[in-house]
Design a protein around this motif. Structure first.
Motif, mmCIF file in Angstrom:
data_model
loop_
_atom_site.group_PDB
_atom_site.id
_atom_site.type_symbol
_atom_site.label_atom_id
_atom_site.label_comp_id
_atom_site.label_asym_id
_atom_site.label_seq_id
_atom_site.Cartn_x
_atom_site.Cartn_y
_atom_site.Cartn_z
ATOM 1 N N ARG A 204 25.959 35.732 -70.761
ATOM 2 C CA ARG A 204 26.797 35.710 -71.968
ATOM 3 C C ARG A 204 27.559 34.394 -72.098
ATOM 4 O O ARG A 204 27.703 33.853 -73.195
ATOM 5 N N ASP A 205 28.043 33.861 -70.979
ATOM 6 C CA ASP A 205 28.702 32.554 -71.022
ATOM 7 C C ASP A 205 27.725 31.488 -71.526
ATOM 8 O O ASP A 205 28.082 30.624 -72.330
ATOM 9 N N LEU B 225 26.494 49.773 -71.781
ATOM 10 C CA LEU B 225 26.256 49.142 -73.076
ATOM 11 C C LEU B 225 27.561 48.577 -73.625
ATOM 12 O O LEU B 225 27.576 47.472 -74.192
ATOM 13 N N TRP B 226 28.654 49.301 -73.469
ATOM 14 C CA TRP B 226 29.960 48.812 -73.916
ATOM 15 C C TRP B 226 30.390 47.576 -73.128
ATOM 16 O O TRP B 226 30.777 46.561 -73.713
ATOM 17 N N LEU B 227 30.292 47.639 -71.813
ATOM 18 C CA LEU B 227 30.796 46.548 -70.984
ATOM 19 C C LEU B 227 29.946 45.287 -71.101
ATOM 20 O O LEU B 227 30.480 44.177 -71.180
ATOM 21 N N ARG B 228 28.629 45.449 -71.125
ATOM 22 C CA ARG B 228 27.730 44.289 -71.142
ATOM 23 C C ARG B 228 27.283 43.890 -72.541
ATOM 24 O O ARG B 228 26.811 42.773 -72.746
ATOM 25 N N GLY B 229 27.402 44.794 -73.502
ATOM 26 C CA GLY B 229 26.915 44.518 -74.841
ATOM 27 C C GLY B 229 25.427 44.793 -74.978
ATOM 28 O O GLY B 229 24.750 45.154 -74.016
ATOM 29 N N ALA C 230 31.078 40.813 -82.885
ATOM 30 C CA ALA C 230 30.045 41.818 -83.155
ATOM 31 C C ALA C 230 29.536 42.504 -81.898
ATOM 32 O O ALA C 230 29.220 43.697 -81.926
ATOM 33 N N ASP C 231 29.442 41.791 -80.791
ATOM 34 C CA ASP C 231 28.902 42.351 -79.554
ATOM 35 C C ASP C 231 30.023 42.492 -78.534
ATOM 36 O O ASP C 231 30.735 41.524 -78.238
ATOM 37 N N SER C 232 30.180 43.702 -77.975
ATOM 38 C CA SER C 232 31.293 43.941 -77.048
ATOM 39 C C SER C 232 31.175 43.110 -75.777
ATOM 40 O O SER C 232 32.187 42.676 -75.212
ATOM 41 N N GLY C 233 29.956 42.861 -75.310
ATOM 42 C CA GLY C 233 29.790 42.044 -74.114
ATOM 43 C C GLY C 233 30.231 40.605 -74.344
ATOM 44 O O GLY C 233 30.870 39.993 -73.479
ATOM 45 N N GLY D 1 35.633 48.608 -81.614
ATOM 46 C CA GLY D 1 34.572 47.779 -82.170
ATOM 47 C C GLY D 1 33.203 48.193 -81.693
ATOM 48 O O GLY D 1 32.232 48.204 -82.467
ATOM 49 N N PHE D 2 33.092 48.548 -80.406
ATOM 50 C CA PHE D 2 31.820 49.002 -79.848
ATOM 51 C C PHE D 2 31.339 50.277 -80.535
ATOM 52 O O PHE D 2 30.178 50.388 -80.934
ATOM 53 N N VAL D 3 32.226 51.250 -80.684
ATOM 54 C CA VAL D 3 31.839 52.524 -81.297
ATOM 55 C C VAL D 3 31.461 52.324 -82.762
ATOM 56 O O VAL D 3 30.467 52.889 -83.239
ATOM 57 N N ILE D 4 32.223 51.514 -83.483
ATOM 58 C CA ILE D 4 31.881 51.244 -84.879
ATOM 59 C C ILE D 4 30.497 50.618 -84.969
ATOM 60 O O ILE D 4 29.670 51.002 -85.809
ATOM 61 N N GLN D 5 30.224 49.655 -84.096
ATOM 62 C CA GLN D 5 28.901 49.013 -84.100
ATOM 63 C C GLN D 5 27.798 50.036 -83.843
ATOM 64 O O GLN D 5 26.751 50.020 -84.499
#
Length: 384
Positions: free
Chosen positions: A166-167, A144-148, A257-260, A286-290
């Motif tokens: 994502r691109d 979830l962190w790596l891909r968002g 907003a999204d880590s990915g 940022g990921f953990v805060i989200q």
């Protein structure tokens, strides 16, 4: 793979029972249409669906009153920003006796859309913000962190396919979605600004520095920032300040907003690239805060950062009624209590301080302070 989003389904269903109009808002491709179709499939009454990206549906609504007045049950209007003049009609239809029709409107929530909706439908509309997946919906914290949290990115068959999605998301948002929402800022200017924000991720907003980099005023780059915030691809975490003896910072922190999406903007292809990049700590923060904000279901107006000019700081402060919950994020396996944490705990009179980390052990750091693994956030947060 099907991912249940039962909290969101239950919440929107509740709002539809209580309000004549419910606005389901969130970033493009975050799953609004899928969620709305789940609700429609289970709805006990008749359902009419209008996709305003479909030319045929848009043509049917050239005279929206003629089409919508006779309908009963649930009416869903997807991509509502394409027909902004409809809000005054919805106000009239929402005021009919007996509420024969409920309206579910979906949009990527430009500032203008929210303003028009609020003014036309005051007291008649409820908003529900849909984010990407959270840890109650998927269990793989690292993926979830790596891909968002965008569904197609998280569920892609490979890391390469996720990155391609994502691109494409970034390109489509800049080339089509933002112009559709009324933006006249050149695509390449916004792409450069968004990428610069990715390198600034987790830092205090500095409009003067961004303005110098783009050769424009600080008010112009602030307009760029607010535009990306309005479509939910950037988070501004506002500062908390109160009457204490210390000089406090009054600028927001900015996050992709999204880590990915952050990793895509930074040009990072996979885990190896992410963990070796200088922004890895900020990305994790940022990921953990989200995730905390999503798990607490905390609205933006209850979430803050706090810092002083002498160096004391707190990554996230959540105000829940009279209670204050603090969160510090560390990308380490065994964080320790710091002077800054003690200062935040005492100065802000926190009810609890959680130090969320990347390790596996939960343990007590001091009275009211615990080290909490990110993988154990579900069920460990206040009210969880």
């Amino acid at each position: 793979m099907f991912v249940s989003r039962k909290h969101h389904v239950a919440r929107v269903r509740l709002l539809l029972d209580e309000f004549p109009v419910v606005a389901l808002v969130g970033a493009r491709q975050v799953g609004k249409t899928t969620l709305a179709r789940q609700l429609a499939a289970a709805h006990r009454d008749r359902v009419a669906w209008f996709d305003l990206e479909d030319p045929a549906d848009l043509a049917r609504l050239q005279d929206p009153g003629l089409e919508l007045r006779p309908l009963r049950g649930l009416v869903a209007l997807d991509e509502i920003h394409r027909l902004p003049g409809i809000f005054q009609l919805l106000r009239v239809l929402a005021d009919r006796p007996g509420l024969p029709t409920r309206f579910l409107v979906l949009g990527s929530a430009s500032t203008d859309l929210l303003r028009q909706t609020s003014e036309s439908l005051a007291g008649r509309v409820a908003f529900h913000h849909l984010d990407g997946f959270d840890l109650t919906e998927v269990a793989d914290t690292e993926r979830l962190w790596l891909r968002g949290g965008f569904p197609r990115s998280y569920l892609a068959g490979s890391d390469a396919a996720s990155r391609r999605w994502r691109d494409g998301f970034v390109q489509t948002l800049l080339a089509r979605d933002l112009p559709d929402l009324g933006s006249t800022i050149p695509r390449e200017t916004l792409r450069r600004f968004w990428t610069m924000l990715a390198h600034w991720h987790g830092q205090l907003w500095n409009g003067a520095e961004f303005g110098r980099a783009f050769g424009v005023s600080h008010t112009t780059v602030r307009r760029y920032l607010d535009l990306l915030t309005s479509v939910f691809v950037v988070r501004q975490l506002q500062p908390w300040f109160e009457n204490i003896r210390k000089r406090q910072v009054r600028s927001p922190k900015v996050y992709i907003a999204d880590s990915g999406v952050l990793h895509a903007l930074l040009g990072l292809a996979g885990r190896t690239d992410v963990v070796s990049h200088p922004k890895v700590g900020a990305s994790w923060e940022g990921f953990v805060i989200q995730q905390i904000v999503q798990l607490l279901r905390a609205p933006a107006e209850q979430c803050f950062h706090w810092s002083t000019h002498t160096g004391a700081e707190l990554d996230l402060l959540v105000m829940a009624g009279s209670r204050r919950y603090g969160f510090e994020v560390k990308r380490s396996e065994a964080p320790r209590l710091t002077k800054s944490m003690r200062s935040a705990l005492e100065t802000l009179r926190l009810d609890r301080l959680d130090v969320v980390h990347a390790g596996m052990e939960q343990y007590r750091l001091a009275p009211g302070v615990r080290a909490l693994p990110a993988a154990e956030l579900v069920g460990a947060l206040p009210g969880g």
